[in-house]
Each structure stands twice: as C-alpha cells, then as structure tokens.
Design a protein around this motif. Structure first.
Motif, mmCIF file in Angstrom:
data_model
loop_
_atom_site.group_PDB
_atom_site.id
_atom_site.type_symbol
_atom_site.label_atom_id
_atom_site.label_comp_id
_atom_site.label_asym_id
_atom_site.label_seq_id
_atom_site.Cartn_x
_atom_site.Cartn_y
_atom_site.Cartn_z
ATOM 1 N N GLY A 109 0.891 -1.136 0.005
ATOM 2 C CA GLY A 109 0.056 -0.023 -0.021
ATOM 3 C C GLY A 109 0.856 0.997 0.123
ATOM 4 N N SER A 110 1.904 1.153 0.700
ATOM 5 C CA SER A 110 2.965 2.260 0.602
ATOM 6 C C SER A 110 3.077 2.765 -0.841
ATOM 7 C CB SER A 110 4.407 1.958 1.206
ATOM 8 O OG SER A 110 4.043 1.343 2.550
ATOM 9 N N ASN A 188 -6.027 3.556 11.007
ATOM 10 C CA ASN A 188 -4.606 3.342 11.484
ATOM 11 C C ASN A 188 -4.355 4.850 12.214
ATOM 12 O OD1 ASN A 188 -2.242 3.081 12.757
ATOM 13 N ND2 ASN A 188 -1.145 2.661 10.741
ATOM 14 N N ASP A 220 -7.182 5.038 1.538
ATOM 15 C CA ASP A 220 -6.230 3.915 1.921
ATOM 16 C C ASP A 220 -6.981 2.932 2.629
ATOM 17 O OD1 ASP A 220 -4.375 2.647 2.779
ATOM 18 O OD2 ASP A 220 -3.096 4.307 3.881
ATOM 19 N N SER A 254 -3.486 -2.860 0.055
ATOM 20 C CA SER A 254 -2.156 -3.651 0.316
ATOM 21 C C SER A 254 -2.385 -5.030 0.204
ATOM 22 C CB SER A 254 -1.810 -3.131 1.709
ATOM 23 O OG SER A 254 -0.742 -3.980 2.160
ATOM 24 N N LYS A 257 -0.862 -6.815 3.422
ATOM 25 C CA LYS A 257 -1.659 -6.776 4.551
ATOM 26 C C LYS A 257 -2.740 -7.959 4.330
ATOM 27 C CE LYS A 257 -0.682 -3.014 7.473
ATOM 28 N NZ LYS A 257 0.522 -2.479 6.666
ATOM 29 N N ARG A 265 6.524 -7.656 -0.834
ATOM 30 C CA ARG A 265 5.859 -6.237 -1.113
ATOM 31 C C ARG A 265 4.794 -6.440 -2.409
ATOM 32 N NH1 ARG A 265 5.262 -3.955 2.476
ATOM 33 N NH2 ARG A 265 5.183 -1.899 1.484
HETATM 34 C C1 LIG Z 1 -2.415 3.262 7.149
HETATM 35 C C2 LIG Z 1 -1.526 2.374 6.429
HETATM 36 N N1 LIG Z 1 -1.634 2.616 5.249
HETATM 37 C C3 LIG Z 1 -0.621 2.127 4.203
HETATM 38 C C4 LIG Z 1 0.420 1.023 4.911
HETATM 39 C C5 LIG Z 1 1.273 0.347 4.031
HETATM 40 O O1 LIG Z 1 1.449 -1.004 3.998
HETATM 41 P P1 LIG Z 1 2.130 -1.896 3.285
HETATM 42 O O2 LIG Z 1 3.048 -0.926 2.281
HETATM 43 O O3 LIG Z 1 3.116 -2.678 3.871
HETATM 44 O O4 LIG Z 1 1.410 -2.552 2.110
HETATM 45 C C6 LIG Z 1 0.407 0.964 6.260
HETATM 46 C C7 LIG Z 1 1.363 -0.082 6.744
HETATM 47 O O5 LIG Z 1 1.496 -0.033 8.132
HETATM 48 C C8 LIG Z 1 -0.403 1.672 7.137
HETATM 49 O O6 LIG Z 1 -0.557 1.437 8.350
#
Ligand SMILES: Cc1ncc(COP(=O)(O)O)c(C=O)c1O
Length: 412
Positions: A109-110, A188, A220, A254, A257, A265
């Motif tokens: 997701g990043s 989050n 997100d 993501s 996740k 990734r």
């Molecule tokens: C709110 C939120 N968005 C996006 C991400 C991105 O997750 P990832 O890049 O591991 O898929 C995270 C990871 O902790 C997150 O907490």
C-alpha cells in the motif's frame, strides 16, 4: 561538511518512535520473560502464542510456485494482467461501481500512497491528511517537498465532517487543486470506520470542491480485509458512483496486509473516475513512475494473490475469519473494560489498534514512560497512545485497560 544530497531535501534522520519502543519491549522480554511484559507496540497480526501470523492458506500455495516463476519479471511495469483484474474484483466484490478504472501494481500500500502523492501534486503544494494518522503520510509528503494540512478526525464520537469540509475548501481555494487522504475502513491508529452516510457527506464535499478544480481522494484501505464484517466493508464504495467529472479516487490497496505477507511487497493503486481519458492519463504517469522507481512487482506475489483470492478462497477466508474474530474478541475485552474503568479512547469500530485519547503532549510523554515502568509498552501518536491489540493475546488484553487507568490516575 560537503553536501552531497540535493538542496531541497530534509536530511534529519527518521524519528522512528515505534522502533525505539519496540526494542525496549524486546529487551524487557529477554530480561524478565515474555509473561511479565505487555508488548502492544507491534503493528502486525500475532497469534495467541505470540507468533507472527503467516496464513497457511497463503504460504502453502506460495511455496508450490516454481522457482523460475518466482525468478521472472512481472508481465509489465503496471503489473500482471490477471493480478490487476483480480485486485479490482477483490476490492469491489459485488458492489456495482459505475466508474472507469485502472489498476497499477505497487510495492505494498505504501507504493500506492507514495506514487499518488508524487504524481498528483507539484512541489510546494499541500496534501490534506487526517490529524491522527499513519506517520508515513507526512514523511512521503516531506520527501516530495509537499506541505501537509490536517483535518480533525472526531467530534462527539463521530467523523468530524465540518473540519474535513473546512480544510478541503480552504486548500482548494488556496491552490485550486485538492489531494486528500481518507484512511478507511479500520483507520490506523484509531480503528474508526466511516458509516455510509458519513461517506456520502465526504463525496458531497469533494464534489463541491470539484467545482473549483481537480480533486483527488486517496482512500487508503490497507486494513480493509480485517474489517469485522467482510461483506459490509465494501458497502461504502457505492457512494463513489456519485463523484462529479472533476473528482478522481485512488484506492490504495495492500495485498501484503490482506495476505499477512508484510515483507512480500505487493499492493495496488486503483484509479477511479468518470472519464476513461482521465483514468488513462494517471495510469500512464503511474506506470512511468513505477518503471522509474521500483520497476516491477514480484511476479510470484501477484500470482499468489490471484490464486489465494480465487481457487484458494475457501481455506483463506476460513483462516482469515478465525483471526479477525480473535481481533474482535481482543478489542471487545479492551474497549468494554476501558468503558468500565473510564479510560478514554477515540471511537473504535474495528481493526488492529485502539488509541487512547491523550491530547496534552507532556502528559502523554509522562504516561507513556510510566506505563513502560510497569512493563506496558505502547506507541505514542499525535494526541494519543496507540495500543496494538493485533499483537496482544487475549490473556494479556484482559485487565490491561484497568492497569493503564490506574497508572494514568496515579500520575495525573
Ligand atoms: C494506514 C496504512 N496505510 C498503508 C500502509 C502500507 O502498508 P504496506 O506498504 O505494508 O502494504 C500501512 C502500513 O502499516 C498503514 O498502516
């Protein structure tokens, strides 16, 4: 000192307050034993025995993938065709989305969040973020020389729609363009999820802003698959059908996740808009960014996502449901006990974390330290203390709210 890095870049080291507390908790566990320490710092799903969850239904098929399929490049910089299709279907499930779309595979997701910030806004512009949020949003903004404006999240236990409206409109007026992040469902670090009517209000505000120029909503959904009601978790997507021609939505997904594969990734940016030409334009730029930054996403990660969410769906859903219900039990214990003892937390509905409401920064620091002295390890966030229920077993969750309330009263 000679400056080798570019002029317009912030070179202060990452202030990773999570990492520092995680190592303190680790040290305490090594010295005192696991049983004596409550480690609520880790933002990943752990089982009742204190092990990181890695779904069998994900890793068995992954391990069956042939080496040369793991070794090969992806089909394209925007991702494998079947992965892109499957991500779209997975996200929307049976919701009728009446919009043009495209999917770009990203490293988690990043990657989706970061590419949206850098491809959508010009240097010096402002991105609108939630006031209490995942810390990386701000870092991504800073690294792209963007400014951040924040909206308050809650008022009277609900989403603070007036603040959202006010900040969006003022940024729109200032720069004639809006990029706003809504981390939902399972926000989050608070665990809030907007209701459908709150989403309707959000879309209405975006349409109003859209009368002045382009508006991009970055939704997100990193934790969507840990929602307590899988079917309901997508219902809000229907409100997206009401966007005007000047509004675009990028959904940051993501797969890492969803599949408990944080280190493998894989994710996606799902671009949604009324016009195919607008979607295509963003798709072109995101594909070029992908090529320029990470090139391609692990082929086997994409293949496995397609398998697990289609042929392998039944065992996957069974395993996931078990852990989601465990998460639900942990959060129920914590929030019910918090209500009994009067430990205030932000409105929680579902997800990995509960965040205690502690607005005074000095007191928050003092409370955080006092908890650590009693072997309770948590993470400080803006205006709060994050308790990662995802990594605490039921036994350690029981009684935790009371222990924290006693500490809080003692130092007040
Ligand atoms: C709110 C939120 N968005 C996006 C991400 C991105 O997750 P990832 O890049 O591991 O898929 C995270 C990871 O902790 C997150 O907490």
């Amino acid at each position: 000192m000679t400056r080798f890095i570019k002029q317009k870049i912030d070179d202060t080291p990452i202030a990773d307050n999570v990492f520092a507390v995680v190592s303190l908790a680790k040290k305490a566990k090594a010295e005192l034993g696991n049983d004596k320490v409550i480690d609520a710092t880790i933002g990943a799903l752990y089982d009742e025995e204190g092990e990181l969850v890695a779904f069998q239904s994900v890793y068995q098929p992954y391990n069956r993938i042939k080496n040369n399929e793991k070794a090969t490049y992806a089909q394209s910089f925007s991702g494998n065709a079947d992965y892109r299709k499957q991500v779209y279907n997975w996200i929307k499930q049976d919701i009728n989305l009446d919009l043009c779309h495209s999917v770009i595979a990203t490293p988690g997701g990043s990657g989706a969040v970061s590419t949206t910030m850098s491809d959508i806004l010009d240097e010096g512009q402002s991105v609108v973020l939630p006031e209490i949020a995942w810390g990386s949003y701000k870092l991504m903004a800073t690294m792209n020389n963007l400014k951040a404006k924040t909206y308050s999240l809650f008022k009277d236990g609900r989403f603070h729609i007036e603040s959202f409206r006010e900040v969006c409109l003022s940024v729109m007026e200032e720069q004639g363009k809006l990029l706003v992040v809504v981390n939902d469902p399972c926000h989050n670090p608070t665990g809030y999820s907007l209701s459908k009517s709150e989403w309707e209000a959000v879309i209405e505000i975006l349409n109003t802003c859209g009368e002045q120029g382009p508006v991009i909503l970055l939704n997100d959904i990193a934790y969507i698959d840990f929602s307590y009601d899988f079917k309901q978790s997508r219902a809000y997507l229907e409100t997206f059908n009401q966007i005007s021609d000047n509004v675009m939505i990028v959904v940051a997904f993501s797969s890492s996740k969803t599949l408990t594969a944080y280190g493998l990734r894989c994710g996606a940016a799902v671009i949604l808009a009324k016009s195919a030409a607008n979607v295509r334009q963003v798709e072109i730029v995101m594909e070029k960014s992908a090529r320029a930054i990470w090139s391609n996403i692990p082929n086997a990660a994409m293949e496995n996502f397609v398998y697990v969410t289609s042929e392998g769906l039944e065992p996957y859903m069974g395993e996931k449901d078990y852990f989601v219900s465990l998460l639900e039990q942990r959060s129920k214990i914590f929030t019910e006990e918090a209500a009994i003892v009067g430990l205030k937390h932000y409105p929680y509905k579902e997800g990995f974390f509960v965040t205690l409401e502690v607005c005074d920064a000095n007191f928050k620091d003092k409370f955080h330290k006092a908890c650590m002295e009693e072997q309770i390890y948590t993470v400080q966030v803006n205006k709060g203390i994050r308790v990662a229920l995802c990594s605490l077993n039921i036994e350690k969750t029981r009684g935790l709210a009371k222990k924290m309330k006693i500490i809080m009263d003692r130092i007040s």
